[in-house]
Design an enzyme around this catalytic site. Sequence first.
Site, PDB file in Angstrom:
ATOM      1  N   LYS A 147       0.804  -1.231   0.000  1.00  0.00           N
ATOM      2  CA  LYS A 147       0.000   0.000   0.000  1.00  0.00           C
ATOM      3  C   LYS A 147       0.841   1.288   0.000  1.00  0.00           C
ATOM      4  O   LYS A 147       0.450   2.279  -0.603  1.00  0.00           O
ATOM      5  CB  LYS A 147      -0.946   0.024   1.199  1.00  0.00           C
ATOM      6  CG  LYS A 147      -2.080  -0.991   1.079  1.00  0.00           C
ATOM      7  CD  LYS A 147      -3.047  -0.775   2.221  1.00  0.00           C
ATOM      8  CE  LYS A 147      -4.079  -1.861   2.294  1.00  0.00           C
ATOM      9  NZ  LYS A 147      -5.042  -1.637   3.369  1.00  0.00           N
ATOM     10  N   ASP A 175     -10.616   3.102   2.168  1.00  0.00           N
ATOM     11  CA  ASP A 175     -10.995   2.734   3.540  1.00  0.00           C
ATOM     12  C   ASP A 175     -11.691   3.897   4.236  1.00  0.00           C
ATOM     13  O   ASP A 175     -12.544   3.696   5.103  1.00  0.00           O
ATOM     14  CB  ASP A 175      -9.762   2.322   4.358  1.00  0.00           C
ATOM     15  CG  ASP A 175      -9.313   0.901   4.032  1.00  0.00           C
ATOM     16  OD1 ASP A 175     -10.120   0.141   3.467  1.00  0.00           O
ATOM     17  OD2 ASP A 175      -8.147   0.571   4.320  1.00  0.00           O
TER      18      ASP A 175
END
Length: 278
Positions: free
Chosen positions: A69, A104
Amino acid sequence: MSDPFRAACVIGWPAGHSRSPLIHNYWIRQHKLDAEYRKEAVPPDAFAGFIAGLREHGYVGANVTLPHKEAALALSKPDERARAVGAANTLYYDGDVLRSTNTDVEGFLANLDAATPAWDRGLETAVVLGAGGAALAVVYALLQREVSRIHLVNRSVERAQALAERFGKAVRPAGWDERSGLLGAAGLLVNTTSLGMSGQPPLDINLRCGDATVIADLVYDPLETPLLAIARERGLRTADGLGMLLHQAVRGFELWFGVRPEVTDELRALVEADLRKK
Ligand code: NDP
């Protein structure tokens, strides 16, 4: 003329555990798209090369999971969310530019909005447990909704301090022993630690909060964590980790395939059944 075939994927190392293919292929079928969502297991030393050739591999975009990520952020043009969180989980092309975002943040907010409507009305104080990658997205999301006091409780308090410095004075670092005591004034408790996950110890906390406090847990395996079970027993409103996982997938699908999909009960049941299988 019909649309050309499009593919997207989740890139991880390993990628085996990801539920993203189940979610996105469900939406692909539902919307009758000529498309496919795959898994790509790519080791860290091959990640930059894979991203450089993403389009040549036939992809219109990708999800990125552990451990890539941060690398995805550096290899793309991130939006403000991804930059603030320090990690990108969704890559997409804008012309020839490879952009990234972190879904998210909206997954967390959309899940709370759906599961516990008006959860942020008049909300001043939240308690967030954990200071890892997921906590970054949660804290950023809560600041977006103008929560004025966020007690960030972490086992390693220096990690909470570092995160507080990053986000400013609304975020107040606290030691692990303070987790129950801080709940009295909190309208929201969010568990972003891995405690309660299968194979991990349960989260040990005394829910000394008011009856209107909302309890959110990011852990989705098991579906009902010990924290959520206790909260429900007490009659508190709850938002679970699977809801966040499903809602965070919406934006990526929309960016790649041009259709905004819905988190339906049928999709939830499909992923629940898969989680129960293992
Ligand atoms: P990280 O490894 O970055 O952080 C883990 C956190 O858990 C740290 O704050 C760590 O504290 C804490 N922790 C771990 N073990 C203990 C323990 N025994 N006692 C107290 N604290 C502990 O993980 P992530 O932030 O990436 O993910 C955390 C959880 O959130 C995972 O379960 C993940 O599956 C879930 N998640 C769910 C999502 C969803 O869509 N539902 C999205 C993203 C994550 P310390 O700093 O002291 O080590």
